[in-house]
Design an enzyme around this catalytic site. Structure first.
Site, PDB file in Angstrom:
ATOM      1  N   HIS A 103      69.783  33.716   2.083  1.00 26.69           N
ATOM      2  CA  HIS A 103      71.336  33.290   1.514  1.00 26.69           C
ATOM      3  C   HIS A 103      72.042  32.546   2.595  1.00 26.69           C
ATOM      4  O   HIS A 103      72.273  33.156   3.606  1.00 26.69           O
ATOM      5  CB  HIS A 103      72.134  34.339   1.093  1.00 26.69           C
ATOM      6  CG  HIS A 103      73.351  33.742   0.286  1.00 26.69           C
ATOM      7  ND1 HIS A 103      73.450  32.784  -0.722  1.00 26.69           N
ATOM      8  CD2 HIS A 103      74.697  33.889   0.536  1.00 26.69           C
ATOM      9  CE1 HIS A 103      74.598  32.628  -1.023  1.00 26.69           C
ATOM     10  NE2 HIS A 103      75.392  33.152  -0.334  1.00 26.69           N
ATOM     11  N   LYS A 153      81.463  28.958   3.542  1.00 25.52           N
ATOM     12  CA  LYS A 153      80.095  28.453   3.970  1.00 25.52           C
ATOM     13  C   LYS A 153      79.783  26.796   3.445  1.00 25.52           C
ATOM     14  O   LYS A 153      79.361  26.125   4.337  1.00 25.52           O
ATOM     15  CB  LYS A 153      78.801  29.308   3.840  1.00 25.52           C
ATOM     16  CG  LYS A 153      78.755  30.535   4.339  1.00 25.52           C
ATOM     17  CD  LYS A 153      77.705  31.197   4.273  1.00 25.52           C
ATOM     18  CE  LYS A 153      77.615  31.819   2.830  1.00 25.52           C
ATOM     19  NZ  LYS A 153      78.414  32.760   2.168  1.00 25.52           N
ATOM     20  N   ASP A 191      73.281  27.391  -0.474  1.00 30.66           N
ATOM     21  CA  ASP A 191      72.992  28.779  -1.132  1.00 30.66           C
ATOM     22  C   ASP A 191      71.703  29.557  -0.799  1.00 30.66           C
ATOM     23  O   ASP A 191      71.718  30.763  -0.427  1.00 30.66           O
ATOM     24  CB  ASP A 191      73.018  28.571  -2.721  1.00 30.66           C
ATOM     25  CG  ASP A 191      73.294  29.688  -3.634  1.00 30.66           C
ATOM     26  OD1 ASP A 191      74.140  30.654  -3.103  1.00 30.66           O
ATOM     27  OD2 ASP A 191      72.473  30.210  -4.534  1.00 30.66           O
ATOM     28  N   ARG A 204      82.935  40.163  22.017  1.00 30.67           N
ATOM     29  CA  ARG A 204      83.834  38.890  22.109  1.00 30.67           C
ATOM     30  C   ARG A 204      82.813  37.870  22.931  1.00 30.67           C
ATOM     31  O   ARG A 204      82.859  36.724  22.508  1.00 30.67           O
ATOM     32  CB  ARG A 204      85.122  39.034  22.696  1.00 30.67           C
ATOM     33  CG  ARG A 204      85.899  37.887  23.067  1.00 30.67           C
ATOM     34  CD  ARG A 204      87.201  37.941  23.819  1.00 30.67           C
ATOM     35  NE  ARG A 204      87.964  36.719  23.898  1.00 30.67           N
ATOM     36  CZ  ARG A 204      89.026  36.733  24.452  1.00 30.67           C
ATOM     37  NH1 ARG A 204      89.751  37.842  25.220  1.00 30.67           N
ATOM     38  NH2 ARG A 204      89.490  35.455  24.855  1.00 30.67           N
TER      39      ARG A 204
END
Length: 313
Positions: A146, A167, A185, A252
């Site tokens: 996906h 997205k 998708d 990070r």
């Protein structure tokens, strides 16, 4: 998993125009298939196509001038013995290349053993290259993921993340910046060799992008032919996360490059935190540019560590 094996009639029709071949023997074996054990053991199409070879059974065998000479230029007894050994290989198909004429013993054997034989005037090397590429893709391990798969600055990039993070909207902005859409998708991924994964769009979703509040957009019709791609090789996964997810699960500045396993192949991965006001499209393009540098052997983080070490010294 690997898809259903290819039958002789499917292979014949697939390349009838390109190879201009004829079906010269074994017409009653149109449904003869590649051996399932051989298909499962194969790591690429090269394992399923080759010259006449008694070491590798279950291959689609190519017979050029040398192979035909080996079968024909012998005593009748030796010729019959050499032809009969082909049956023990259980080839799914025999292909006569270079316009060669098959010995009568070979034609009779194909009819008795129900082995399809095709004849073409193309060179053996050309036939092998064509069939290996086709079989590699057909029998490739595959999966679906996906996300939005795009061509960004020439790199195949899969944008993933939980639902509602934007997205598709990000994909739309990247398209407007000159990048190309492969699939939205759902993305079909194929391992076409030991190091390469190819992504394609399911036929049902070709050229389409769904944007909340607008609906389905035909990217090809809106932005033109250059805004879509038929397929790309997956080189980078960009994973979008919320602030709380980023702080809980991801560093990070990761010391080691992140990767994600896809069909047994490690794919580079970057994680980008989605926060209101951030220009995610710019960050994605920056991540892609940085990945391109890494693929060329330039690691900015390691250069900084070395610079820091020298400064401390």
């Amino acid at each position: 998993m690997k898809p259903t094996v290819v039958s002789a009639d499917v292979l014949f029709e697939e390349f009838r125009a390109r190879l201009r071949w004829e079906w010269v023997a074994g017409l009653g074996a149109s449904e003869r298939r590649f051996d399932e054990v051989a298909v499962k053991a194969a790591t690429s199409g090269a394992d399923l196509v080759g010259y006449l070879n008694y070491i590798h059974p279950y291959r689609l065998q190519i017979l050029g001038a040398r192979e035909i000479a080996y079968l024909a230029n012998a005593s009748p007894e030796d010729c019959a013995r050499r032809v009969s050994r082909i049956v023990t290989l259980e080839p799914p198909v025999l292909v006569l290349a270079e316009g060669q004429a098959a010995p009568e013993a070979l034609l009779s054997m194909c009819e008795r053993a129900q082995i399809p034989m095709f004849a073409t005037k193309e060179s053996p090397a050309f036939v092998i290259d064509l069939l290996r590429a086709y079989l590699s893709k057909h029998f490739a391990d595959r999966t679906s993921m996906h996300g939005v798969f795009m061509d960004i600055l020439g790199l195949g990039v899969l944008i993933t993340g939980e639902s509602g993070l934007g997205k598709s909207e990000l994909g739309l902005e990247l398209i407007s910046r000159g990048n190309g859409l492969v699939a939205d998708d759902a993305v079909d991924l194929f391992r076409i060799n030991q190091t390469t994964i190819e992504g394609r769009c399911p036929a049902l979703l070709e050229n389409l992008l769904e944007v909340r509040g607008i609906g389905l957009l035909d990217i090809r019709a809106i932005f033109g032919e250059t805004a879509v791609r038929r397929k790309m090789r997956l080189k980078l996964i960009v994973h979008l996360v919320r602030r709380e997810t980023m702080e809980r699960e991801y560093e990070r500045i990761p010391y080691e490059p992140l990767t994600q396993d896809v069909l047994g192949i490690p794919v580079r991965k970057v994680v980008i935190q989605v926060v209101a006001g951030r220009n995610i499209a710019v960050l994605v393009e920056a991540a892609v540019r940085n990945t391109i540098l890494q693929l060329r052997g330039i690691d900015t983080y390691q250069e900084f560590v070395e610079r820091h070490r020298k400064a401390m010294g």
